[in-house]
Design an enzyme around this catalytic site. Structure first.
Site: not given
Length: 116
Positions: A9-11
């Protein structure tokens, strides 16, 4: 073999994964929050990347640490233990290819690495 380490979920990890997919680069994704990370791998990264680049001292996880916990990151052994306990402290993504090891994502560096 190319491996991308990070958190789904890290951009920045999302951008790296998208770039690799769009450029048809075969890679394995390792979610170090779910799959964990071992001391041997971290030792290799410290040797290849360096402790200063590897630890994310700007993030929320770092800011929540006590001064005693932060002081553990001053030694390689202490930092490795801390990163195993708190994988969110690892800057993301970590890209490992044959001879290359790097942290973060930029189109320019990935283009250079993969000759795209």
């Amino acid at each position: 073999m190319t491996t991308l380490y990070g958190i789904p979920n890290c951009s920045t990890v999302k951008k790296a994964r998208l770039w690799l997919t769009e450029h048809q680069i075969d890679y394995t994704f390792h979610d170090f929050k779910k799959q964990g990370i071992d001391a041997g791998t971290l030792s290799d990264w410290v040797a290849r990347i360096g402790l200063v680049k590897l630890i994310n001292r700007q993030g929320t996880t770092w800011r929540k640490l006590s001064d005693v916990e932060k002081a553990r990151a001053d030694s390689v052994e202490g930092a490795i233990t801390l990163l195993i306990e708190q994988p969110s402290l690892i800057k993301r993504p970590v890209l490992i290819t044959g001879q290359h090891a790097g942290v973060g994502f930029s189109e320019a560096s990935y283009t250079e690495e993969f000759g795209q």
